[in-house]
Design a protein around this motif. Structure first.
Motif, PDB file in Angstrom:
ATOM      1  N   GLU A 240       0.839  -1.201   0.000  1.00  0.00           N
ATOM      2  CA  GLU A 240       0.000   0.000   0.000  1.00  0.00           C
ATOM      3  C   GLU A 240       0.871   1.248   0.000  1.00  0.00           C
ATOM      4  O   GLU A 240       0.611   2.196  -0.765  1.00  0.00           O
ATOM      5  N   GLU A 241       1.903   1.263   0.832  1.00  0.00           N
ATOM      6  CA  GLU A 241       2.790   2.425   0.890  1.00  0.00           C
ATOM      7  C   GLU A 241       3.565   2.582  -0.414  1.00  0.00           C
ATOM      8  O   GLU A 241       3.768   3.705  -0.888  1.00  0.00           O
ATOM      9  N   GLU A 242       4.004   1.473  -1.006  1.00  0.00           N
ATOM     10  CA  GLU A 242       4.748   1.541  -2.275  1.00  0.00           C
ATOM     11  C   GLU A 242       3.905   2.126  -3.395  1.00  0.00           C
ATOM     12  O   GLU A 242       4.438   2.745  -4.313  1.00  0.00           O
ATOM     13  N   SER A 243       2.581   1.937  -3.334  1.00  0.00           N
ATOM     14  CA  SER A 243       1.703   2.462  -4.384  1.00  0.00           C
ATOM     15  C   SER A 243       1.476   3.967  -4.262  1.00  0.00           C
ATOM     16  O   SER A 243       0.986   4.606  -5.195  1.00  0.00           O
ATOM     17  N   ILE A 244       1.865   4.534  -3.121  1.00  0.00           N
ATOM     18  CA  ILE A 244       1.609   5.949  -2.860  1.00  0.00           C
ATOM     19  C   ILE A 244       2.870   6.795  -2.911  1.00  0.00           C
ATOM     20  O   ILE A 244       2.851   7.933  -3.374  1.00  0.00           O
ATOM     21  N   ILE A 245       3.992   6.239  -2.461  1.00  0.00           N
ATOM     22  CA  ILE A 245       5.219   7.011  -2.277  1.00  0.00           C
ATOM     23  C   ILE A 245       5.768   7.551  -3.591  1.00  0.00           C
ATOM     24  O   ILE A 245       5.412   7.085  -4.682  1.00  0.00           O
ATOM     25  N   GLU A 246       6.680   8.510  -3.475  1.00  0.00           N
ATOM     26  CA  GLU A 246       7.292   9.119  -4.643  1.00  0.00           C
ATOM     27  C   GLU A 246       8.384   8.241  -5.236  1.00  0.00           C
ATOM     28  O   GLU A 246       8.482   8.082  -6.448  1.00  0.00           O
ATOM     29  N   THR A 247       9.230   7.688  -4.373  1.00  0.00           N
ATOM     30  CA  THR A 247      10.316   6.823  -4.850  1.00  0.00           C
ATOM     31  C   THR A 247      10.844   6.006  -3.679  1.00  0.00           C
ATOM     32  O   THR A 247      10.350   6.133  -2.552  1.00  0.00           O
ATOM     33  N   SER A 248      11.843   5.178  -3.931  1.00  0.00           N
ATOM     34  CA  SER A 248      12.418   4.351  -2.856  1.00  0.00           C
ATOM     35  C   SER A 248      13.910   4.165  -3.101  1.00  0.00           C
ATOM     36  O   SER A 248      14.406   4.359  -4.211  1.00  0.00           O
ATOM     37  N   VAL A 249      14.602   3.755  -2.054  1.00  0.00           N
ATOM     38  CA  VAL A 249      16.026   3.440  -2.118  1.00  0.00           C
ATOM     39  C   VAL A 249      16.238   2.106  -1.415  1.00  0.00           C
ATOM     40  O   VAL A 249      15.754   1.919  -0.291  1.00  0.00           O
ATOM     41  N   THR A 250      16.925   1.173  -2.072  1.00  0.00           N
ATOM     42  CA  THR A 250      17.244  -0.105  -1.455  1.00  0.00           C
ATOM     43  C   THR A 250      18.744  -0.165  -1.201  1.00  0.00           C
ATOM     44  O   THR A 250      19.545  -0.061  -2.124  1.00  0.00           O
ATOM     45  N   VAL A 251      19.110  -0.321   0.063  1.00  0.00           N
ATOM     46  CA  VAL A 251      20.513  -0.380   0.474  1.00  0.00           C
ATOM     47  C   VAL A 251      20.840  -1.811   0.886  1.00  0.00           C
ATOM     48  O   VAL A 251      20.080  -2.439   1.616  1.00  0.00           O
ATOM     49  N   VAL A 252      21.972  -2.321   0.401  1.00  0.00           N
ATOM     50  CA  VAL A 252      22.452  -3.643   0.812  1.00  0.00           C
ATOM     51  C   VAL A 252      23.823  -3.462   1.439  1.00  0.00           C
ATOM     52  O   VAL A 252      24.749  -2.966   0.795  1.00  0.00           O
ATOM     53  N   LEU A 253      23.941  -3.868   2.710  1.00  0.00           N
ATOM     54  CA  LEU A 253      25.215  -3.836   3.427  1.00  0.00           C
ATOM     55  C   LEU A 253      25.580  -5.264   3.805  1.00  0.00           C
ATOM     56  O   LEU A 253      24.698  -6.084   4.080  1.00  0.00           O
ATOM     57  N   ASP A 254      26.879  -5.567   3.833  1.00  0.00           N
ATOM     58  CA  ASP A 254      27.258  -6.909   4.253  1.00  0.00           C
ATOM     59  C   ASP A 254      27.397  -6.955   5.775  1.00  0.00           C
ATOM     60  O   ASP A 254      27.249  -5.943   6.466  1.00  0.00           O
ATOM     61  N   SER A 255      27.658  -8.151   6.301  1.00  0.00           N
ATOM     62  CA  SER A 255      27.691  -8.339   7.746  1.00  0.00           C
ATOM     63  C   SER A 255      28.845  -7.617   8.422  1.00  0.00           C
ATOM     64  O   SER A 255      28.895  -7.523   9.646  1.00  0.00           O
ATOM     65  N   SER A 256      29.787  -7.086   7.622  1.00  0.00           N
ATOM     66  CA  SER A 256      30.877  -6.275   8.170  1.00  0.00           C
ATOM     67  C   SER A 256      30.567  -4.785   8.080  1.00  0.00           C
ATOM     68  O   SER A 256      31.402  -3.949   8.434  1.00  0.00           O
ATOM     69  N   GLY A 257      29.377  -4.458   7.581  1.00  0.00           N
ATOM     70  CA  GLY A 257      28.970  -3.065   7.473  1.00  0.00           C
ATOM     71  C   GLY A 257      29.396  -2.375   6.199  1.00  0.00           C
ATOM     72  O   GLY A 257      29.192  -1.167   6.050  1.00  0.00           O
ATOM     73  N   ARG A 258      29.992  -3.132   5.251  1.00  0.00           N
ATOM     74  CA  ARG A 258      30.427  -2.533   3.994  1.00  0.00           C
ATOM     75  C   ARG A 258      29.264  -2.438   3.014  1.00  0.00           C
ATOM     76  O   ARG A 258      28.393  -3.311   2.973  1.00  0.00           O
ATOM     77  N   LEU A 259      29.264  -1.376   2.226  1.00  0.00           N
ATOM     78  CA  LEU A 259      28.201  -1.149   1.249  1.00  0.00           C
ATOM     79  C   LEU A 259      28.370  -2.092   0.064  1.00  0.00           C
ATOM     80  O   LEU A 259      29.423  -2.142  -0.571  1.00  0.00           O
ATOM     81  N   VAL A 260      27.315  -2.858  -0.236  1.00  0.00           N
ATOM     82  CA  VAL A 260      27.334  -3.769  -1.380  1.00  0.00           C
ATOM     83  C   VAL A 260      26.667  -3.122  -2.581  1.00  0.00           C
ATOM     84  O   VAL A 260      27.192  -3.165  -3.696  1.00  0.00           O
ATOM     85  N   SER A 261      25.502  -2.515  -2.371  1.00  0.00           N
ATOM     86  CA  SER A 261      24.807  -1.871  -3.488  1.00  0.00           C
ATOM     87  C   SER A 261      23.775  -0.883  -2.969  1.00  0.00           C
ATOM     88  O   SER A 261      23.294  -0.990  -1.843  1.00  0.00           O
ATOM     89  N   ILE A 262      23.456   0.078  -3.835  1.00  0.00           N
ATOM     90  CA  ILE A 262      22.341   1.000  -3.613  1.00  0.00           C
ATOM     91  C   ILE A 262      21.530   1.024  -4.899  1.00  0.00           C
ATOM     92  O   ILE A 262      22.069   1.265  -5.981  1.00  0.00           O
ATOM     93  N   GLN A 263      20.241   0.770  -4.781  1.00  0.00           N
ATOM     94  CA  GLN A 263      19.353   0.793  -5.934  1.00  0.00           C
ATOM     95  C   GLN A 263      18.282   1.851  -5.724  1.00  0.00           C
ATOM     96  O   GLN A 263      17.695   1.942  -4.651  1.00  0.00           O
ATOM     97  N   LYS A 264      18.042   2.644  -6.768  1.00  0.00           N
ATOM     98  CA  LYS A 264      16.976   3.635  -6.715  1.00  0.00           C
ATOM     99  C   LYS A 264      16.238   3.609  -8.050  1.00  0.00           C
ATOM    100  O   LYS A 264      16.739   4.135  -9.041  1.00  0.00           O
ATOM    101  N   PRO A 265      15.072   2.985  -8.103  1.00  0.00           N
ATOM    102  CA  PRO A 265      14.359   2.825  -9.370  1.00  0.00           C
ATOM    103  C   PRO A 265      13.566   4.064  -9.777  1.00  0.00           C
ATOM    104  O   PRO A 265      12.341   4.136  -9.625  1.00  0.00           O
ATOM    105  N   GLY A 266      14.246   5.051 -10.314  1.00  0.00           N
ATOM    106  CA  GLY A 266      13.563   6.244 -10.817  1.00  0.00           C
ATOM    107  C   GLY A 266      13.062   7.147  -9.710  1.00  0.00           C
ATOM    108  O   GLY A 266      13.499   7.091  -8.558  1.00  0.00           O
TER     109      GLY A 266
END
Length: 307
Positions: A240-266
């Motif tokens: 429901e929230e995804e259908s309303i919001i403007e955009t989103s950001v998906t962050v993936v960190l590994d178990s050591s706290g290092r950044l693996v990826s950031i995705q932002k679909p438009g």
């Protein structure tokens, strides 16, 4: 029940119906009214993820499997191992084939006979994170260099889609690989490699690997999707929230706290301070997911020891 009680109950029911009607007719206004109070329609705080459970060994016929529930979102990951001839460029490595499935049962938005648009996108994102995170050492999937190695067929099924599908899918994948057990194999007189089952097989055949074993996992990737709406950041959004919001950001960190990826679909441009806030929430979420996964692994080990 007195007349006064009846009137109160009827009034409460009518009020609930009015709220639900307002929610359906004016979803954005309903949503923003909650945000002004720093609370969400499901009563969570803005930075709070939904309750998450992990059950290992959900598919008895698979070599590794896990069922994950993220709120009402449910994912089932299953891994089947098959012997293959490795490619010439990587003779001492196995491989992983990822497929994400969204059957019509998971959401009314998925039509029978039509593949869900999100499925190939999530498949590719899962594969990218698995390969870039360093969680898997593909050399551990090698049986005989240049002759035989394992290919891990990873199938992820969305059983119910209620937001944050990639998050739930990745958690189920990580859990399935933590549960994966490499079977015993032998080489026949014709050079064919085959799996061996049972104690009788251990004595009857000459084994390539002497015992069943787990994969040695490297740093494990943990995800968090954050919905961005005006000045608000919402962790783990529902459908429901995804259908309303403007955009989103998906962050993936590994178990050591290092950044693996950031995705932002438009969507609109996110400021650096917003991205940093999302990463901070992802760090907290990663620690909680790590604890949930460890508890699940320990519980499964205790069950195995009692059998």
């Amino acid at each position: 029940m007195t007349a006064g009680t009846d009137a109160t109950a009827a009034g409460g029911l009518a009020g609930e119906m009015e709220v639900e009607a307002y929610r359906r007719l004016f979803p954005l206004a309903f949503f923003e009214r909650h945000l002004r109070e720093s609370v969400r329609p499901d009563a969570r705080r803005l930075g709070e993820a939904r309750a998450t459970t992990v059950a290992l060994g959900a598919v008895s016929s698979a070599h590794g499997s896990a069922l994950v529930r993220l709120g009402d979102t449910a994912m089932l990951a299953s891994i089947k191992l098959e012997v293959m001839s490795p490619p010439a460029e990587t003779p001492d490595e196995g491989s992983v084939a990822v497929e994400f499935h969204m059957p019509p049962i998971c959401s009314p938005l998925v039509r029978p006979g039509r593949p869900a648009e999100a499925a190939p996108v999530i498949s590719k994102a899962l594969e990218d994170v698995l390969m870039s995170s360093g969680m898997l050492n593909l050399k551990e999937l090698c049986l005989i260099s240049g002759k035989a190695s394992w290919v891990a067929y990873l199938d992820v099924y969305c059983l119910n889609a209620d937001g944050s599908l990639f998050d739930a899918a990745l958690i189920s994948v990580v859990a399935a690989f933590s549960h994966l057990e490499i079977p015993l194999v032998s080489v026949g007189d014709d050079g064919r490699v085959f799996t061996v089952g049972g104690n009788e097989g251990k004595t009857k055949y000459e084994l390539v690997n002497r015992e069943k074993r787990k994969l040695t996992l490297g740093d494990i990737p943990f995800p968090l999707t954050c919905a961005l709406h005006k000045d608000s950041i919402l962790a783990d959004p529902t459908a429901e929230e995804e259908s309303i919001i403007e955009t989103s950001v998906t962050v993936v960190l590994d178990s050591s706290g290092r950044l693996v990826s950031i995705q932002k679909p438009g969507g609109g441009v996110a400021s650096m301070s917003t991205i940093k806030a999302c990463i901070s929430l992802a760090k907290e979420r990663g620690q909680k997911l790590k604890e949930i996964l460890m508890d699940s692994v320990e519980a499964t080990m205790e069950v195995d020891q009692t059998e």
